[in-house]
Design a protein around this motif. Structure first.
Motif, PDB file in Angstrom:
ATOM      1  N   PHE A 280       1.045  16.179   6.436  1.00  0.00           N
ATOM      2  CA  PHE A 280       1.378  17.842   6.423  1.00  0.00           C
ATOM      3  C   PHE A 280       2.635  17.917   7.127  1.00  0.00           C
ATOM      4  O   PHE A 280       3.111  17.368   7.981  1.00  0.00           O
ATOM      5  CB  PHE A 280       0.414  18.291   7.499  1.00  0.00           C
ATOM      6  N   TYR A 281       3.582  18.816   6.286  1.00  0.00           N
ATOM      7  CA  TYR A 281       4.680  19.066   6.911  1.00  0.00           C
ATOM      8  C   TYR A 281       5.037  20.604   6.916  1.00  0.00           C
ATOM      9  O   TYR A 281       4.773  21.151   6.025  1.00  0.00           O
ATOM     10  CB  TYR A 281       5.969  18.488   6.036  1.00  0.00           C
ATOM     11  N   VAL A 282       5.036  21.174   8.190  1.00  0.00           N
ATOM     12  CA  VAL A 282       5.250  22.344   8.636  1.00  0.00           C
ATOM     13  C   VAL A 282       6.649  23.076   7.966  1.00  0.00           C
ATOM     14  O   VAL A 282       7.792  22.704   8.552  1.00  0.00           O
ATOM     15  CB  VAL A 282       5.023  22.696  10.057  1.00  0.00           C
ATOM     16  N   LEU A 283       6.532  23.864   7.321  1.00  0.00           N
ATOM     17  CA  LEU A 283       7.678  24.527   6.781  1.00  0.00           C
ATOM     18  C   LEU A 283       8.175  25.757   7.542  1.00  0.00           C
ATOM     19  O   LEU A 283       9.423  25.994   7.909  1.00  0.00           O
ATOM     20  CB  LEU A 283       7.626  25.164   5.408  1.00  0.00           C
ATOM     21  N   SER A 284       7.092  26.762   7.984  1.00  0.00           N
ATOM     22  CA  SER A 284       7.303  27.596   8.871  1.00  0.00           C
ATOM     23  C   SER A 284       6.090  28.012   9.652  1.00  0.00           C
ATOM     24  O   SER A 284       5.067  27.860   9.067  1.00  0.00           O
ATOM     25  CB  SER A 284       7.751  29.058   8.114  1.00  0.00           C
ATOM     26  N   GLY A 285       6.180  28.832  10.630  1.00  0.00           N
ATOM     27  CA  GLY A 285       5.157  28.955  11.791  1.00  0.00           C
ATOM     28  C   GLY A 285       4.657  27.773  12.497  1.00  0.00           C
ATOM     29  O   GLY A 285       5.373  26.840  12.736  1.00  0.00           O
ATOM     30  N   SER A 286       3.328  28.026  12.947  1.00  0.00           N
ATOM     31  CA  SER A 286       2.847  26.765  13.834  1.00  0.00           C
ATOM     32  C   SER A 286       1.446  26.314  13.419  1.00  0.00           C
ATOM     33  O   SER A 286       0.602  27.240  12.887  1.00  0.00           O
ATOM     34  CB  SER A 286       2.770  27.276  15.280  1.00  0.00           C
ATOM     35  N   LEU A 287       1.465  25.117  13.428  1.00  0.00           N
ATOM     36  CA  LEU A 287      -0.007  24.581  12.845  1.00  0.00           C
ATOM     37  C   LEU A 287      -0.799  23.637  13.982  1.00  0.00           C
ATOM     38  O   LEU A 287       0.080  22.810  14.663  1.00  0.00           O
ATOM     39  CB  LEU A 287       0.139  23.621  11.753  1.00  0.00           C
ATOM     40  N   LEU A 288      -1.878  23.833  14.462  1.00  0.00           N
ATOM     41  CA  LEU A 288      -2.604  23.274  15.489  1.00  0.00           C
ATOM     42  C   LEU A 288      -3.488  22.261  14.633  1.00  0.00           C
ATOM     43  O   LEU A 288      -4.526  22.867  13.843  1.00  0.00           O
ATOM     44  CB  LEU A 288      -3.453  24.108  16.245  1.00  0.00           C
ATOM     45  N   MET A 289      -3.240  20.867  14.861  1.00  0.00           N
ATOM     46  CA  MET A 289      -4.196  19.825  14.120  1.00  0.00           C
ATOM     47  C   MET A 289      -5.152  19.415  15.196  1.00  0.00           C
ATOM     48  O   MET A 289      -4.676  18.816  16.084  1.00  0.00           O
ATOM     49  CB  MET A 289      -3.354  18.669  13.341  1.00  0.00           C
ATOM     50  N   ARG A 290      -6.416  19.701  15.060  1.00  0.00           N
ATOM     51  CA  ARG A 290      -7.491  19.461  15.868  1.00  0.00           C
ATOM     52  C   ARG A 290      -8.026  18.100  15.356  1.00  0.00           C
ATOM     53  O   ARG A 290      -8.547  17.721  14.235  1.00  0.00           O
ATOM     54  CB  ARG A 290      -8.498  20.274  16.154  1.00  0.00           C
ATOM     55  N   GLU A 296      -2.983  18.545  18.256  1.00  0.00           N
ATOM     56  CA  GLU A 296      -1.572  18.284  17.948  1.00  0.00           C
ATOM     57  C   GLU A 296      -1.027  19.534  17.455  1.00  0.00           C
ATOM     58  O   GLU A 296      -1.316  19.981  16.507  1.00  0.00           O
ATOM     59  CB  GLU A 296      -1.246  17.079  17.096  1.00  0.00           C
ATOM     60  N   ARG A 297       0.206  20.269  18.134  1.00  0.00           N
ATOM     61  CA  ARG A 297       0.723  21.310  17.727  1.00  0.00           C
ATOM     62  C   ARG A 297       2.079  21.146  16.953  1.00  0.00           C
ATOM     63  O   ARG A 297       2.797  20.372  17.329  1.00  0.00           O
ATOM     64  CB  ARG A 297       1.026  22.117  18.950  1.00  0.00           C
ATOM     65  N   LEU A 298       2.166  21.716  15.775  1.00  0.00           N
ATOM     66  CA  LEU A 298       3.139  21.349  14.964  1.00  0.00           C
ATOM     67  C   LEU A 298       3.888  22.479  14.804  1.00  0.00           C
ATOM     68  O   LEU A 298       3.463  23.632  14.426  1.00  0.00           O
ATOM     69  CB  LEU A 298       2.925  20.606  13.605  1.00  0.00           C
ATOM     70  N   GLU A 299       5.423  22.446  14.784  1.00  0.00           N
ATOM     71  CA  GLU A 299       6.372  23.571  14.752  1.00  0.00           C
ATOM     72  C   GLU A 299       6.969  23.237  13.457  1.00  0.00           C
ATOM     73  O   GLU A 299       6.895  22.150  12.786  1.00  0.00           O
ATOM     74  CB  GLU A 299       7.261  23.697  15.607  1.00  0.00           C
ATOM     75  N   ALA A 300       8.012  24.304  12.731  1.00  0.00           N
ATOM     76  CA  ALA A 300       8.600  24.103  11.713  1.00  0.00           C
ATOM     77  C   ALA A 300       9.591  22.854  11.922  1.00  0.00           C
ATOM     78  O   ALA A 300      10.230  22.364  12.767  1.00  0.00           O
ATOM     79  CB  ALA A 300       9.415  25.186  11.398  1.00  0.00           C
ATOM     80  N   GLY A 301       9.248  21.911  10.786  1.00  0.00           N
ATOM     81  CA  GLY A 301      10.350  20.734  10.730  1.00  0.00           C
ATOM     82  C   GLY A 301       9.605  19.488  11.253  1.00  0.00           C
ATOM     83  O   GLY A 301       9.721  18.261  11.131  1.00  0.00           O
ATOM     84  N   VAL A 317      -1.777  28.995  13.936  1.00  0.00           N
ATOM     85  CA  VAL A 317      -1.821  29.881  15.112  1.00  0.00           C
ATOM     86  C   VAL A 317      -0.528  30.703  15.201  1.00  0.00           C
ATOM     87  O   VAL A 317       0.640  30.513  14.787  1.00  0.00           O
ATOM     88  CB  VAL A 317      -1.803  28.739  16.607  1.00  0.00           C
ATOM     89  N   GLY A 318      -0.900  32.131  15.563  1.00  0.00           N
ATOM     90  CA  GLY A 318       0.242  32.921  15.739  1.00  0.00           C
ATOM     91  C   GLY A 318       0.686  33.487  14.655  1.00  0.00           C
ATOM     92  O   GLY A 318       1.839  34.208  14.626  1.00  0.00           O
ATOM     93  N   GLY A 319      -0.036  33.389  13.458  1.00  0.00           N
ATOM     94  CA  GLY A 319       0.529  34.068  12.203  1.00  0.00           C
ATOM     95  C   GLY A 319       0.162  33.140  11.110  1.00  0.00           C
ATOM     96  O   GLY A 319      -0.203  31.866  11.344  1.00  0.00           O
ATOM     97  N   PRO A 320       0.636  33.524   9.807  1.00  0.00           N
ATOM     98  CA  PRO A 320       0.520  32.456   8.767  1.00  0.00           C
ATOM     99  C   PRO A 320       1.411  31.273   9.040  1.00  0.00           C
ATOM    100  O   PRO A 320       2.371  31.336   9.650  1.00  0.00           O
ATOM    101  CB  PRO A 320       1.069  33.171   7.468  1.00  0.00           C
ATOM    102  N   CYS A 321       0.991  30.161   8.393  1.00  0.00           N
ATOM    103  CA  CYS A 321       1.877  28.817   8.580  1.00  0.00           C
ATOM    104  C   CYS A 321       2.031  28.416   7.159  1.00  0.00           C
ATOM    105  O   CYS A 321       1.021  28.018   6.274  1.00  0.00           O
ATOM    106  CB  CYS A 321       1.278  28.011   9.524  1.00  0.00           C
TER     107      CYS A 321
END
Length: 362
Positions: A280-290, A296-301, A317-321
């Motif tokens: 999983f590579y986050v392009l935008s937004g925030s992703l919480l991997m449980r 683990e909380r992932l931000e863009a990059g 989390v906090g909107g679309p990712c």
């Protein structure tokens, strides 16, 4: 590996005075095989050329054009002193082999009978092929140098006959000056070819300088070798905007793995994959991997690898990712977790049914 292009810093079988300048142009263009002749510049200058070729991470070639025995022996000794990777040409194989013994130099002598300067290939196809077979059978001979386009015979037939008759690589040298001839060299089964004069005299293509000539040659070789990429860039963000959440857009494969992206919105469900890993590579937004043991909380990059067999639950989390995913075929996200009110309604239905049903199982 494909057909090999060897750029010769030569004109009419002589190393040119401004070879160092053209070498810089070639290395900047990404040419990986560069050669020179044993005439035109002194040995010390050739030695410096060879050093520059090696520093530029290219393979070096010295091609012998001297025809008498003593001159050829001097050239072979010079090849050892200079430290080239490959020695091309020459006809006095019995004399040269002892000079090269114990070195790492690959030896490609001329097949057939050679005369004149610039060199010409004499004899018929049968005689030349017989010579090629005899030379290729020698220990210490790693391949052949064939002046195919310096022959008066039918050149495509000559090249095909020689390549079919020997089990060692054949390099075509001399007077290859257009894409059609390169194509015939490839069709014959040759390992490579040399071009010098056509590039330096700006006659290979309509380009105005040597850099343009080399670019045209390398483009044509890449096309012949089928090393042209069919892929164009993808506007990932724009592609995802046109899709609803949890629907993936596939962009291609790398090593059999799918490269795709999707928009996560809210939580997914707990799941795992039996045999496949995912990235999983986050392009935008925030992703919480449980995971079962942590989050683990992932931000863009940021990226994370989820190993096979590991239960996980990704949540935007906090909107679309927007997330780029790299994974094997057959692996898909299960989609969003069911809405709380849908779960509550289903549970109420089950509870109400259970309370209202007084029958017993028998």
């Amino acid at each position: 590996m494909g057909l090999r292009f060897i750029f010769m810093l030569t004109r009419n079988d002589r190393t040119v005075d401004d070879a160092a300048h053209h070498l810089r142009v070639a290395l900047d263009a990404g040419v990986r095989h560069v050669g020179f002749k044993d005439v035109g510049l002194p040995v010390e200058a050739l030695k410096m050329l060879n050093t520059a070729i090696k520093i530029g991470r290219a393979t070096s070639y010295l091609e012998v054009v001297s025809l008498d025995r003593e001159s050829e022996l001097r050239s072979a000794r010079a090849a050892v002193e200079i430290g080239v990777d490959c020695l091309l040409g020459g006809t006095h194989v019995d004399d040269v082999l002892p000079v090269l013994a114990g070195t790492d130099i690959l030896y490609f002598p001329f097949a057939g009978s050679i005369s004149g300067h610039p060199s010409q290939l004499e004899g018929g196809i049968e005689d030349i092929t017989r010579s090629a077979v005899a030379l290729a059978a020698r220990d210490g001979v790693h391949g052949l140098d064939l002046l195919a386009y310096r022959s008066q015979e039918d050149v495509p037939t000559l090249m095909a006959e020689v390549c079919a008759a020997v089990d060692k690589p054949v390099i075509m040298a001399g007077s290859i000056d257009n894409a059609a001839r390169i194509g015939l060299v490839f069709d014959a089964g040759a390992a490579g070819f040399t071009i010098g004069t056509a590039a330096l005299d700006l006659t290979y293509s309509a380009g105005e300088d040597v850099a343009a000539q080399l670019a045209a040659i390398m483009r044509d070789v890449a096309a012949i070798n089928r090393h042209i990429s069919p892929h164009r860039k993808h506007a990932v963000g724009a592609a995802l905007k046109a899709l609803p959440p949890w629907v993936s857009q596939r962009f291609g494969t790398v090593g059999g793995l799918r490269v795709e992206a999707m928009t996560f919105e809210g939580p997914s469900v707990w799941h795992f994959h039996t045999r496949e890993d995912e990235l999983f590579y986050v392009l935008s937004g925030s992703l919480l991997m449980r995971y079962r043991d942590r989050e683990e909380r992932l931000e863009a990059g940021d990226l994370i690898v989820v190993p096979r067999g590991v239960e996980h639950c990704p949540e935007a989390v906090g909107g679309p990712c927007q997330v780029m995913l790299i994974r094997p075929p057959g692996v898909d996200e299960p989609g969003p977790a069911p809405a709380d009110d849908a779960v509550a309604t289903a549970i109420e239905d089950v509870t109400g049914h259970a309370q209202g049903d007084t029958s017993t199982l028998v």
